[in-house]
Design an enzyme around this catalytic site. Structure first.
Site, mmCIF file in Angstrom:
data_model
loop_
_atom_site.group_PDB
_atom_site.id
_atom_site.type_symbol
_atom_site.label_atom_id
_atom_site.label_comp_id
_atom_site.label_asym_id
_atom_site.label_seq_id
_atom_site.Cartn_x
_atom_site.Cartn_y
_atom_site.Cartn_z
ATOM 1 N N HIS A 1 0.937 -1.208 0.160
ATOM 2 C CA HIS A 1 0.113 0.030 0.065
ATOM 3 C C HIS A 1 0.826 1.198 -0.128
ATOM 4 O O HIS A 1 2.201 1.101 0.407
ATOM 5 C CB HIS A 1 -1.003 0.127 1.007
ATOM 6 C CG HIS A 1 -1.887 -0.896 1.306
ATOM 7 N ND1 HIS A 1 -1.840 -2.456 1.440
ATOM 8 C CD2 HIS A 1 -3.442 -0.715 1.090
ATOM 9 C CE1 HIS A 1 -2.937 -2.962 1.476
ATOM 10 N NE2 HIS A 1 -3.803 -1.903 1.336
ATOM 11 N N LYS B 1 0.391 4.515 4.738
ATOM 12 C CA LYS B 1 -0.320 3.495 5.489
ATOM 13 C C LYS B 1 0.300 2.956 6.578
ATOM 14 O O LYS B 1 1.129 2.286 6.526
ATOM 15 C CB LYS B 1 -1.055 2.293 4.505
ATOM 16 C CG LYS B 1 -1.907 1.309 5.304
ATOM 17 C CD LYS B 1 -2.448 0.327 4.417
ATOM 18 C CE LYS B 1 -3.479 -0.664 5.314
ATOM 19 N NZ LYS B 1 -4.452 0.011 5.857
HETATM 20 N N1 NDP Z 1 -12.621 0.114 3.753
HETATM 21 C C1 NDP Z 1 -11.972 0.643 2.626
HETATM 22 O O1 NDP Z 1 -12.561 0.055 1.500
HETATM 23 C C2 NDP Z 1 -10.823 1.165 2.619
HETATM 24 C C3 NDP Z 1 -10.328 1.424 3.960
HETATM 25 N N2 NDP Z 1 -9.158 2.387 4.081
HETATM 26 C C4 NDP Z 1 -8.707 2.624 5.022
HETATM 27 O O2 NDP Z 1 -9.081 4.009 5.540
HETATM 28 C C5 NDP Z 1 -8.539 4.397 6.446
HETATM 29 C C6 NDP Z 1 -7.816 5.965 5.805
HETATM 30 O O3 NDP Z 1 -7.020 5.654 4.480
HETATM 31 P P1 NDP Z 1 -6.347 6.958 3.971
HETATM 32 O O4 NDP Z 1 -7.497 7.819 3.769
HETATM 33 O O5 NDP Z 1 -5.537 6.479 2.878
HETATM 34 O O6 NDP Z 1 -5.435 7.549 5.153
HETATM 35 P P2 NDP Z 1 -4.903 9.104 5.052
HETATM 36 O O7 NDP Z 1 -3.565 9.029 6.123
HETATM 37 O O8 NDP Z 1 -4.440 9.611 3.763
HETATM 38 O O9 NDP Z 1 -6.054 10.001 5.578
HETATM 39 C C7 NDP Z 1 -6.459 9.715 7.059
HETATM 40 C C8 NDP Z 1 -7.062 11.010 7.638
HETATM 41 O O10 NDP Z 1 -7.610 10.990 8.725
HETATM 42 C C9 NDP Z 1 -7.544 12.282 9.294
HETATM 43 N N3 NDP Z 1 -7.764 12.020 10.772
HETATM 44 C C10 NDP Z 1 -6.783 11.821 11.681
HETATM 45 N N4 NDP Z 1 -7.440 11.655 12.820
HETATM 46 C C11 NDP Z 1 -8.907 11.987 12.804
HETATM 47 C C12 NDP Z 1 -9.845 12.232 13.580
HETATM 48 N N5 NDP Z 1 -9.629 11.800 14.905
HETATM 49 N N6 NDP Z 1 -10.779 12.492 13.359
HETATM 50 C C13 NDP Z 1 -10.977 12.893 12.082
HETATM 51 N N7 NDP Z 1 -10.013 12.696 10.934
HETATM 52 C C14 NDP Z 1 -8.940 12.263 11.558
HETATM 53 C C15 NDP Z 1 -6.408 12.862 8.950
HETATM 54 O O11 NDP Z 1 -6.704 14.316 8.560
HETATM 55 P P3 NDP Z 1 -6.029 15.405 9.524
HETATM 56 O O12 NDP Z 1 -5.197 14.951 10.676
HETATM 57 O O13 NDP Z 1 -5.488 16.291 8.592
HETATM 58 O O14 NDP Z 1 -7.332 15.824 10.088
HETATM 59 C C16 NDP Z 1 -6.003 12.262 7.473
HETATM 60 O O15 NDP Z 1 -6.484 13.145 6.646
HETATM 61 C C17 NDP Z 1 -7.202 3.649 6.474
HETATM 62 O O16 NDP Z 1 -7.497 2.681 7.822
HETATM 63 C C18 NDP Z 1 -7.168 2.513 5.333
HETATM 64 O O17 NDP Z 1 -6.716 1.407 5.573
HETATM 65 C C19 NDP Z 1 -8.630 2.897 2.720
HETATM 66 C C20 NDP Z 1 -9.192 2.515 1.631
HETATM 67 C C21 NDP Z 1 -10.408 1.742 1.375
HETATM 68 O O1 LIG Z 2 -5.170 1.837 2.942
HETATM 69 C C1 LIG Z 2 -5.818 1.558 2.062
HETATM 70 O O2 LIG Z 2 -5.306 2.010 0.840
HETATM 71 C C2 LIG Z 2 -6.636 0.474 1.846
HETATM 72 N N1 LIG Z 2 -6.895 -0.086 3.085
HETATM 73 C C3 LIG Z 2 -7.645 -1.150 3.361
HETATM 74 C C4 LIG Z 2 -7.086 -2.368 4.143
HETATM 75 O O3 LIG Z 2 -6.364 -1.964 5.111
HETATM 76 O O4 LIG Z 2 -7.290 -3.407 3.502
HETATM 77 C C5 LIG Z 2 -8.469 -1.559 2.119
HETATM 78 C C6 LIG Z 2 -7.690 -1.476 0.811
HETATM 79 O O5 LIG Z 2 -6.677 -2.477 1.178
HETATM 80 C C7 LIG Z 2 -7.144 0.054 0.648
#
Ligand code: NDP
Ligand SMILES: O=C(O)C1=N[C@H](C(=O)O)C[C@H](O)C1
Length: 268
Positions: free
Chosen positions: A151, A155
């Site tokens: 990833h 991540k």
């Molecule tokens: N279920 C699915 O299909 C998928 C799941 N994911 C998961 O989603 C999660 C996020 O991934 P991704 O977007 O790539 O991560 P990023 O690190 O790009 O973004 C996470 C965001 O969360 C914000 N954040 C952190 N703490 C808080 C809080 N307490 N409240 C609100 N916002 C907060 C941060 O923003 P800031 O600190 O600027 O506020 C940051 O922008 C991961 O766990 C990933 O594995 C990702 C893709 C698909």
């Molecule tokens: O962080 C990501 O990008 C993703 N997170 C999810 C995971 O932890 O499995 C889903 C997907 O792999 C993308």
């Protein structure tokens, strides 16, 4: 990912974006700031004001559903926040204490959908592995499993999807712990070893599960490689629509995952 989900909501059918996004930042950094989601200005919400803002948004939008893509460190606190305010939510964020998450949400009685992967075909693969484990427990006893997931380098945790699939493999008889999952986060290795296109280094999810028989004569390999994040955004819209219907129907079951959405034929 929050941005990708918001884009999908803006372009999705039967859902409306409430243009606010809660951040992990203090109010002094967010006050008055907006981010653009297509042409829609979305207001940033600072840490100190999130409870008040969410309550006001709930009053103004009785069918409000929160979508959470944040960080593993925020999972349990955010779930407690949403349940304490009585606001249904879709949680795509991985990591945190998953057992506590489920216990807290089930106990609260608030409607929620929690899933580590929203991508339709990946969810179908997950469901297939769950079905195989249920129907043929121990079918791969004695085999050796290796799991590699790549990833974007930001991540922080091991893939939640990989953890869910490993759970099925364990029931299929494999002696494997999630700590053995190989996480690839180095961009150079992602390109050379995993074949990730350079343009996808900032957003990709490549998973390979390899199984070998005890004497090495039989090999199985399962692979799902996703470039970009649009499939998760589309799945998030499906999740919101599904949850909204359950709330409207007053369904007895209150906590769901994406396999429930897929089984209901509610994924486009
Ligand atoms: N279920 C699915 O299909 C998928 C799941 N994911 C998961 O989603 C999660 C996020 O991934 P991704 O977007 O790539 O991560 P990023 O690190 O790009 O973004 C996470 C965001 O969360 C914000 N954040 C952190 N703490 C808080 C809080 N307490 N409240 C609100 N916002 C907060 C941060 O923003 P800031 O600190 O600027 O506020 C940051 O922008 C991961 O766990 C990933 O594995 C990702 C893709 C698909
Ligand atoms: O962080 C990501 O990008 C993703 N997170 C999810 C995971 O932890 O499995 C889903 C997907 O792999 C993308």
């Amino acid at each position: 990912m929050g941005h990708a989900a918001a884009e999908a909501v803006v372009h999705g059918r039967g859902v409306q974006l409430v243009p606010y996004t809660v951040t992990g930042e203090p109010l002094e950094k967010t006050k008055g700031n907006v981010v653009g989601v297509s042409a829609v200005p979305v207001n940033l919400v600072g840490n100190e004001e999130k409870e008040d803002v969410l309550l006001k948004l709930k009053d103004d939008n009785p069918s409000l559903i929160i979508v959470d893509f944040t960080l593993p460190s925020a999972v349990n606190g955010n779930a407690l926040l949403y349940t304490s305010l009585g606001i249904p939510f879709v949680m795509g964020t991985t990591g945190g204490d998953r057992q506590k998450l489920m216990e807290d949400v089930v106990q609260s009685g608030v409607y929620a959908l929690i899933a580590p992967n929203m991508g339709k075909q990946v969810v179908a693969f997950q469901a297939m592995m769950e079905m195989m484990a249920e129907n043929f427990p121990g079918a791969f006893s004695g085999y050796t499993l290796t799991v590699t997931e790549s990833h974007q380098k930001t991540k922080v945790d091991t893939s939640g999807t990989a953890k869910a699939v490993v759970d099925s493999f364990q029931r299929l008889g494999l002696d494997f712990d999630v700590s053995q999952v190989e996480k690839v986060r180095d961009p150079g290795e992602q390109v050379s070893k995993m074949g990730v296109p350079e343009g996808a280094l900032a957003g990709h999810a490549f998973h390979t599960y390899h199984l070998v028989s005890p004497e090495g004569s039989v090999n199985f390999e399962f692979q799902h490689n996703v470039v970009g994040r649009s499939i998760y955004g589309e799945g998030t819209v499906d999740a919101c629509r599904f949850l909204a219907k359950k709330i409207q129907d007053g369904a007895e079951q209150r906590v769901y995952d994406m396999v429930d959405v897929l089984r209901a034929g509610a994924m486009r």
